[in-house]
Design a protein around this motif. Structure first.
Motif, PDB file in Angstrom:
ATOM      1  N   ALA A 101      -3.824  10.649 -57.789  1.00 25.80           N
ATOM      2  CA  ALA A 101      -3.573  11.022 -58.966  1.00 25.80           C
ATOM      3  C   ALA A 101      -2.882  11.873 -59.500  1.00 25.80           C
ATOM      4  O   ALA A 101      -2.564  11.465 -60.637  1.00 25.80           O
ATOM      5  N   ALA A 102      -2.306  12.971 -58.529  1.00 22.31           N
ATOM      6  CA  ALA A 102      -0.810  13.595 -59.089  1.00 22.31           C
ATOM      7  C   ALA A 102       0.022  13.080 -59.834  1.00 22.31           C
ATOM      8  O   ALA A 102       1.002  13.416 -60.486  1.00 22.31           O
ATOM      9  N   LEU A 103       0.334  12.234 -58.277  1.00 25.49           N
ATOM     10  CA  LEU A 103       1.473  11.018 -58.642  1.00 25.49           C
ATOM     11  C   LEU A 103       1.433  10.923 -59.889  1.00 25.49           C
ATOM     12  O   LEU A 103       2.254  10.629 -60.698  1.00 25.49           O
ATOM     13  N   ALA A 104       0.237  10.138 -60.533  1.00 25.08           N
ATOM     14  CA  ALA A 104       0.112   8.993 -61.867  1.00 25.08           C
ATOM     15  C   ALA A 104       0.243  10.096 -63.145  1.00 25.08           C
ATOM     16  O   ALA A 104       0.565   9.688 -63.905  1.00 25.08           O
ATOM     17  N   ASP A 105      -0.138  11.180 -62.493  1.00 22.95           N
ATOM     18  CA  ASP A 105       0.285  12.441 -63.799  1.00 22.95           C
ATOM     19  C   ASP A 105       1.314  12.692 -63.748  1.00 22.95           C
ATOM     20  O   ASP A 105       1.455  14.731 -64.026  1.00 22.95           O
ATOM     21  N   ARG A 106       2.337  12.614 -62.878  1.00 25.31           N
ATOM     22  CA  ARG A 106       3.340  13.582 -62.610  1.00 25.31           C
ATOM     23  C   ARG A 106       3.560  14.761 -62.477  1.00 25.31           C
ATOM     24  O   ARG A 106       4.501  15.459 -62.942  1.00 25.31           O
ATOM     25  N   ASP A 107       2.034  15.187 -61.181  1.00 20.43           N
ATOM     26  CA  ASP A 107       2.503  16.430 -61.223  1.00 20.43           C
ATOM     27  C   ASP A 107       2.915  15.966 -59.581  1.00 20.43           C
ATOM     28  O   ASP A 107       2.345  16.414 -58.780  1.00 20.43           O
ATOM     29  N   TYR A 108       4.819  16.205 -59.663  1.00 22.75           N
ATOM     30  CA  TYR A 108       5.017  15.828 -58.235  1.00 22.75           C
ATOM     31  C   TYR A 108       5.303  16.815 -57.093  1.00 22.75           C
ATOM     32  O   TYR A 108       4.112  16.647 -56.343  1.00 22.75           O
ATOM     33  N   PRO A 109       4.572  18.639 -57.836  1.00 21.01           N
ATOM     34  CA  PRO A 109       4.491  19.408 -56.323  1.00 21.01           C
ATOM     35  C   PRO A 109       3.231  19.426 -56.059  1.00 21.01           C
ATOM     36  O   PRO A 109       2.908  19.335 -53.837  1.00 21.01           O
ATOM     37  N   GLU A 110       1.807  18.732 -56.550  1.00 21.54           N
ATOM     38  CA  GLU A 110       0.686  18.534 -56.215  1.00 21.54           C
ATOM     39  C   GLU A 110       0.397  17.355 -55.135  1.00 21.54           C
ATOM     40  O   GLU A 110      -0.104  17.116 -54.557  1.00 21.54           O
ATOM     41  N   ALA A 111       1.449  16.568 -55.690  1.00 26.26           N
ATOM     42  CA  ALA A 111       1.316  15.150 -55.035  1.00 26.26           C
ATOM     43  C   ALA A 111       2.103  15.027 -53.759  1.00 26.26           C
ATOM     44  O   ALA A 111       1.427  14.453 -52.748  1.00 26.26           O
ATOM     45  N   GLU A 112       2.896  15.756 -54.229  1.00 27.08           N
ATOM     46  CA  GLU A 112       3.437  16.221 -52.106  1.00 27.08           C
ATOM     47  C   GLU A 112       3.077  16.369 -51.925  1.00 27.08           C
ATOM     48  O   GLU A 112       2.556  16.424 -50.403  1.00 27.08           O
ATOM     49  N   ARG A 113       1.960  18.154 -51.932  1.00 21.27           N
ATOM     50  CA  ARG A 113       1.112  19.224 -50.967  1.00 21.27           C
ATOM     51  C   ARG A 113       0.324  17.858 -50.976  1.00 21.27           C
ATOM     52  O   ARG A 113       0.092  17.728 -49.697  1.00 21.27           O
ATOM     53  N   GLN A 114      -0.430  17.002 -51.853  1.00 15.48           N
ATOM     54  CA  GLN A 114      -1.594  16.582 -51.082  1.00 15.48           C
ATOM     55  C   GLN A 114      -0.851  15.149 -50.013  1.00 15.48           C
ATOM     56  O   GLN A 114      -1.872  14.550 -49.034  1.00 15.48           O
ATOM     57  N   ALA A 115      -0.203  14.333 -50.188  1.00 18.76           N
ATOM     58  CA  ALA A 115       0.190  13.062 -49.284  1.00 18.76           C
ATOM     59  C   ALA A 115       0.550  14.113 -48.362  1.00 18.76           C
ATOM     60  O   ALA A 115       0.624  13.276 -46.895  1.00 18.76           O
ATOM     61  N   VAL A 116       1.062  15.223 -48.126  1.00 22.56           N
ATOM     62  CA  VAL A 116       2.074  15.648 -46.774  1.00 22.56           C
ATOM     63  C   VAL A 116       1.048  16.100 -46.420  1.00 22.56           C
ATOM     64  O   VAL A 116       0.837  15.471 -44.381  1.00 22.56           O
ATOM     65  N   ASN A 117      -0.431  16.283 -46.652  1.00 20.56           N
ATOM     66  CA  ASN A 117      -1.749  16.743 -46.273  1.00 20.56           C
ATOM     67  C   ASN A 117      -2.311  15.766 -44.972  1.00 20.56           C
ATOM     68  O   ASN A 117      -2.794  15.396 -43.962  1.00 20.56           O
ATOM     69  N   VAL A 118      -2.121  14.172 -46.070  1.00 19.61           N
ATOM     70  CA  VAL A 118      -2.574  13.181 -45.469  1.00 19.61           C
ATOM     71  C   VAL A 118      -1.502  13.006 -44.122  1.00 19.61           C
ATOM     72  O   VAL A 118      -2.406  11.920 -43.615  1.00 19.61           O
ATOM     73  N   VAL A 119      -0.203  12.766 -44.382  1.00 19.44           N
ATOM     74  CA  VAL A 119       0.220  12.486 -43.764  1.00 19.44           C
ATOM     75  C   VAL A 119       0.198  12.945 -41.866  1.00 19.44           C
ATOM     76  O   VAL A 119       0.447  12.293 -40.935  1.00 19.44           O
ATOM     77  N   ARG A 120      -0.448  14.407 -41.964  1.00 17.79           N
ATOM     78  CA  ARG A 120      -0.165  15.174 -40.624  1.00 17.79           C
ATOM     79  C   ARG A 120      -1.399  14.832 -40.442  1.00 17.79           C
ATOM     80  O   ARG A 120      -1.741  15.024 -39.350  1.00 17.79           O
ATOM     81  N   LEU A 121      -2.790  14.281 -40.758  1.00 17.37           N
ATOM     82  CA  LEU A 121      -3.765  13.388 -40.344  1.00 17.37           C
ATOM     83  C   LEU A 121      -3.459  12.356 -39.722  1.00 17.37           C
ATOM     84  O   LEU A 121      -4.422  11.676 -38.754  1.00 17.37           O
ATOM     85  N   ASP A 122      -2.910  11.002 -40.691  1.00 18.45           N
ATOM     86  CA  ASP A 122      -2.634  10.103 -40.429  1.00 18.45           C
ATOM     87  C   ASP A 122      -1.753   9.737 -40.910  1.00 18.45           C
ATOM     88  O   ASP A 122      -0.629   8.742 -41.665  1.00 18.45           O
ATOM     89  N   PRO A 123      -0.848   9.571 -39.145  1.00 17.74           N
ATOM     90  CA  PRO A 123       0.741   9.422 -39.716  1.00 17.74           C
ATOM     91  C   PRO A 123       1.017   8.210 -40.083  1.00 17.74           C
ATOM     92  O   PRO A 123       2.516   8.512 -40.760  1.00 17.74           O
ATOM     93  N   ASP A 124      -0.012   7.243 -39.636  1.00 21.83           N
ATOM     94  CA  ASP A 124       0.957   6.018 -40.242  1.00 21.83           C
ATOM     95  C   ASP A 124       0.408   5.488 -41.447  1.00 21.83           C
ATOM     96  O   ASP A 124       0.539   4.531 -41.998  1.00 21.83           O
ATOM     97  N   ASN A 125       0.423   6.661 -42.288  1.00 17.09           N
ATOM     98  CA  ASN A 125      -0.085   6.127 -43.507  1.00 17.09           C
ATOM     99  C   ASN A 125       1.036   5.715 -44.194  1.00 17.09           C
ATOM    100  O   ASN A 125       1.463   6.276 -44.666  1.00 17.09           O
ATOM    101  N   PRO A 126       1.565   4.580 -44.879  1.00 15.95           N
ATOM    102  CA  PRO A 126       2.574   4.706 -45.475  1.00 15.95           C
ATOM    103  C   PRO A 126       2.910   4.842 -46.863  1.00 15.95           C
ATOM    104  O   PRO A 126       3.765   4.935 -47.754  1.00 15.95           O
ATOM    105  N   THR A 127       1.385   4.695 -48.311  1.00 21.69           N
ATOM    106  CA  THR A 127       1.039   4.815 -48.801  1.00 21.69           C
ATOM    107  C   THR A 127       1.507   6.538 -49.067  1.00 21.69           C
ATOM    108  O   THR A 127       1.747   6.183 -50.536  1.00 21.69           O
ATOM    109  N   ALA A 128       0.537   7.140 -48.423  1.00 22.22           N
ATOM    110  CA  ALA A 128       0.739   8.311 -48.354  1.00 22.22           C
ATOM    111  C   ALA A 128       2.426   9.296 -48.131  1.00 22.22           C
ATOM    112  O   ALA A 128       2.673  10.264 -48.481  1.00 22.22           O
ATOM    113  N   THR A 129       2.745   8.242 -47.437  1.00 26.02           N
ATOM    114  CA  THR A 129       4.121   8.997 -46.879  1.00 26.02           C
ATOM    115  C   THR A 129       4.823   8.826 -47.922  1.00 26.02           C
ATOM    116  O   THR A 129       6.442   8.715 -48.987  1.00 26.02           O
ATOM    117  N   ALA A 130       5.250   7.256 -48.872  1.00 21.06           N
ATOM    118  CA  ALA A 130       5.749   6.663 -49.887  1.00 21.06           C
ATOM    119  C   ALA A 130       5.241   7.498 -51.227  1.00 21.06           C
ATOM    120  O   ALA A 130       6.610   8.177 -51.863  1.00 21.06           O
TER     121      ALA A 130
END
Length: 432
Positions: free
Chosen positions: A265-294
């Motif tokens: 949702a943050a990426l779609a809203d162009r809130d890039y800092p929040e999108a990165e913050r949340q996606a990085v947290n996802v990748v830490r818990l799920d390293p093989d998640n390609p969508t969160a990495t992207a």
């Protein structure tokens, strides 16, 4: 059909193998590499033959045997796949997703009761994996267990957080609505959902475009307290959805699905800092998640250039106890302008940070570089005395403390500190 896509955890291996195969002069490695290349080329029969050779070459290898079972399913050999995967599940019960594949093969072979048990085993061994619950729902529905199917579909919807799986969430929600309003249980045998993120990588190995992922998702899957934000996202109000997801995270900070949806949702809203913050947290818990990495990479590409550090940044770091950061910032700023108006203050600040890090010799060097003129003179002389004392030069330390005491107001903090340093001498009758 997505059930036969390459597992996303195998992507780096797949890309690496293909890349090695394209290098000039690289040697032919063996049947596993042939199998991976055949799967990437979309030739399941050739891939099956190669994986069988690999299994013969390494009997008992769960990777090769699981691949054989998957490809037997793909070419329509469901009964054989159930036997192959059942053997792997029995011999290697901890092999990733083997119970899921075994369950799927059993269901395709019409052995529904056994399939249900295998799905339950898969769900128990991987409680965060939503796919076994969808398969269990499909199986129980065909067995006529409406209540069990309803519970399985609900669990799938609660766990599923991948935007690319929106169509399967929609399908599960349809089944939930049907089961909640009717006693009739259909026998539709549509294959169960499995992550489309497990599809083979692109030719150059790059992650999928997050904008395409978001656009293709249509909506964000349901989850705990997420009905309203999901509706807002589906209605084209990503900012509203983002705020609702973040509010839900305040009470459920460990919910991986909510973090994933907040990132989308943050990426779609162009809130890039929040999108990165949340996606990085996802990748830490799920390293093989390609969508969160992207999402994280895309958001980071939009990050504005960092502002250069200032004396205020170094002072803040020192006040907050980030002494290493304070020392490094002060040193960098001093190197940039060793004769500037802030040079003395920077040298003094660096000296204080180094003293806190128990590096007195370096602190003394910093003070000698220019700290004598930085800040209130009494403070500088007090710090200088501390540095001398820490390096073992007691006479020099006492001289510096006496100067600090003479310059400071007696009731001030510096005056009291200087008096405390000299206190043993005062008790013996010596005047500072």
């Amino acid at each position: 059909m997505k059930n036969f896509a390459v597992n996303r955890s195998a992507r780096p291996l797949l890309v690496g193998v293909i890349t090695l195969g394209l290098l000039p002069g690289s040697a032919h490695a063996g049947p596993k590499e042939d199998a991976v290349a055949a799967e990437a080329a979309g030739d399941p029969e050739a891939a099956l033959a190669a994986w069988r050779r690999a299994a013969e070459h390494s009997p008992g290898d769960p990777v090769a045997l699981t691949a054989v079972g998957r490809l037997e399913l793909r070419v329509g050999l469901s009964a054989q796949a159930a036997q192959t995967l059942g053997g792997v599940a029995a011999a290697h019960p901890d092999h990733p997703r083997v119970h899921y594949w075994h369950a799927f093969a059993l269901r395709k072979a019409g052995r529904l009761a056994e399939a249900a048990e295998a799905y339950r085993r898969a769900a128990t061994r991987a409680p965060e994996d939503p796919d076994p619950h969808f398969g269990l729902g499909e199986t129980l529905k065909q067995l006529g267990d409406g209540a069990g199917a309803l519970e399985a579909y609900r669990t799938y919807v609660r766990l599923e957080s991948r935007p690319s799986e929106a169509r399967w969430v929609a399908r599960a929600n349809q089944e939930i609505q049907h089961l909640e309003t009717s006693d009739v249980v259909t026998t539709d045998a549509t294959p169960e959902a499995e992550s489309s993120t497990a599809a083979p990588p692109t030719a150059d190995g790059t992650p999928p475009d997050p904008a395409v992922v978001v656009a293709a998702s249509g909506r964000v899957p349901d989850g705990p307290r997420a009905a309203d934000p999901d509706a807002a996202f589906a209605a084209g109000r990503p900012g509203e959805a983002k705020r609702a997801y973040l509010a839900a995270l305040s009470s459920s900070p460990d919910h991986l699905g909510l973090r994933h949806r907040a990132a989308v949702a943050a990426l779609a809203d162009r809130d890039y800092p929040e999108a990165e913050r949340q996606a990085v947290n996802v990748v830490r818990l799920d390293p093989d998640n390609p969508t969160a990495t992207a999402i994280a990479l895309t958001a980071r590409a939009h990050r504005p250039p960092a502002a250069p550090p200032t004396l205020a940044d170094a002072e803040l770091a020192l006040r907050e106890g980030r002494h290493r950061t304070a020392a490094e910032l002060a040193a960098e700023l001093y190197r940039q302008a060793p004769t500037g108006p802030e040079a003395a203050a920077l040298a003094n600040l660096r000296a204080r940070a180094l003293m806190a890090l128990d590096r007195p010799s370096e602190a003394l060097d910093a003070l000698r570089l220019g700290g004598y003129a930085g800040g209130p003179p009494e403070d500088v002389w007090l710090d200088l005395g501390d540095a001398f004392a820490a390096t073992g030069d007691a006479p020099a330390a006492r001289r510096a403390w006496r100067i600090a005491y003479a310059l400071a107001t007696p009731a001030s903090t510096t005056g009291r500190r200087a008096r405390d340093r000299l206190n043993p001498a005062l008790r013996s009758g010596e005047q500072p």
